[in-house]
Design a protein around this motif. Structure first.
Motif, PDB file in Angstrom:
ATOM      1  N   SER A 115      -4.725  -9.732   2.208  1.00 31.55           N
ATOM      2  CA  SER A 115      -4.170  -8.409   2.490  1.00 31.55           C
ATOM      3  C   SER A 115      -5.149  -7.310   2.098  1.00 31.55           C
ATOM      4  O   SER A 115      -5.320  -6.322   2.827  1.00 31.55           O
ATOM      5  CB  SER A 115      -2.849  -8.231   1.737  1.00 31.55           C
ATOM      6  N   LEU A 119      -6.855  -4.780   4.706  1.00 33.08           N
ATOM      7  CA  LEU A 119      -6.639  -3.354   4.490  1.00 33.08           C
ATOM      8  C   LEU A 119      -7.953  -2.595   4.470  1.00 33.08           C
ATOM      9  O   LEU A 119      -8.086  -1.537   5.098  1.00 33.08           O
ATOM     10  CB  LEU A 119      -5.874  -3.137   3.186  1.00 33.08           C
ATOM     11  N   TYR A 154      -3.093   5.292   0.390  1.00 33.09           N
ATOM     12  CA  TYR A 154      -3.639   3.950   0.181  1.00 33.09           C
ATOM     13  C   TYR A 154      -2.607   3.018  -0.445  1.00 33.09           C
ATOM     14  O   TYR A 154      -2.462   1.867  -0.031  1.00 33.09           O
ATOM     15  CB  TYR A 154      -4.873   4.033  -0.718  1.00 33.09           C
ATOM     16  N   LEU A 157       0.041   1.961   2.159  1.00 27.99           N
ATOM     17  CA  LEU A 157      -0.499   0.961   3.078  1.00 27.99           C
ATOM     18  C   LEU A 157      -0.632  -0.394   2.402  1.00 27.99           C
ATOM     19  O   LEU A 157      -0.318  -1.431   2.997  1.00 27.99           O
ATOM     20  CB  LEU A 157      -1.867   1.416   3.600  1.00 27.99           C
ATOM     21  N   TYR A 158      -1.083  -0.380   1.158  1.00 29.79           N
ATOM     22  CA  TYR A 158      -1.274  -1.638   0.439  1.00 29.79           C
ATOM     23  C   TYR A 158       0.056  -2.362   0.232  1.00 29.79           C
ATOM     24  O   TYR A 158       0.170  -3.562   0.528  1.00 29.79           O
ATOM     25  CB  TYR A 158      -1.928  -1.353  -0.905  1.00 29.79           C
ATOM     26  N   LEU A 161       1.483  -3.712   3.533  1.00 30.56           N
ATOM     27  CA  LEU A 161       0.757  -4.876   4.033  1.00 30.56           C
ATOM     28  C   LEU A 161       1.034  -6.106   3.183  1.00 30.56           C
ATOM     29  O   LEU A 161       1.244  -7.207   3.713  1.00 30.56           O
ATOM     30  CB  LEU A 161      -0.744  -4.578   4.069  1.00 30.56           C
TER      31      LEU A 161
END
Length: 238
Positions: A115, A119, A154, A157-158, A161
């Motif tokens: 991941s 990313l 960030y 998104l992390y 994901l």
């Protein structure tokens, strides 16, 4: 016996706390390097102008350095926490149960690493290129983002994901080992297709081709594991 287990839990808790402090201090010591690697040191940014980060509050920079250090420390220590939890349960499990939990743990670590790579080398650069493409020098529309906003972007998104990959691979892994009823998975196939495209729409940038690609890849993986399960059932019957 109960007191012995409580002492072990206490020792492991102290060890995890001490590890978190050490990782946090190490991350804060290299805060500028981590920030650079997180946002700028990416081959996909070579075609873009170097982004400038601003702050409007006097304490923003310090707070975001602490936030970044704590965020990275939490992800590293979380892996250690699961490891200690697995080792703590080892003495009370059968070999088969311990092997299953250990495989789940390794799957979690591998998925997390994948991941992070996806990313950094795909989703984040694509997001930057897509959103920065709306800059318009004619109308003086230029990018000047705040530091904390980029960290939040960030982090979101992390987590999305990681949650997405962990959930998908958990379903696939459970299906492969027969933890989830195979017939039920086949019955809800259409619902799963819809969920795949919905998650692809939510997690990917607003690009139709990319959303279709991500959703189709999920369906292919889903059908592949269904095919593997059918072959497994046929072999067992034979």
């Amino acid at each position: 016996m109960f007191k012995k287990y409580m002492i072990e839990l206490k020792n492991r808790g102290i060890l995890i706390l001490f590890s978190w402090i050490c990782v946090f201090l190490s991350c804060y010591n290299y805060k500028n390097v981590l920030f650079f690697l997180m946002f700028i040191d990416n081959p996909s940014f070579n075609t873009l102008h170097t982004p400038n980060f601003i702050f409007t509050n006097l304490t923003d920079v310090l707070n975001n350095y602490l936030y970044l250090s704590a965020f990275i420390s939490n992800q590293i220590v979380l892996v250690m926490l699961f490891y200690h939890f697995l080792i703590f349960l080892k003495s009370g499990l059968y070999n088969k149960e311990y092997a299953l939990l250990k495989s789940w743990y390794f799957l979690y670590v591998i998925n997390t690493c994948l991941s992070i790579l996806i990313l950094h080398f795909y989703i984040l650069p694509f997001s930057w290129q897509f959103f920065l493409s709306f800059q318009n020098e004619t109308f003086f529309i230029s990018f000047e983002g705040k530091v904390n906003e980029h960290l939040v972007f960030y982090k979101n998104l992390y987590y999305l994901l990681v949650f997405y990959t962990q959930g998908i691979f958990t379903i696939f892994y459970s299906l492969f080992w027969g933890i989830i009823n195979f017939k039920y998975i086949i019955l809800i196939r259409k619902t799963m297709y819809l969920l795949f495209f919905l998650t692809a729409t939510i997690l990917t940038p607003p690009e139709v081709c990319l959303q279709l690609l991500v959703g189709s890849l999920q369906i292919c993986l889903y059908e592949f594991l269904v095919f593997v399960q059918i072959c497994k059932a046929c072999v067992c019957r034979w």
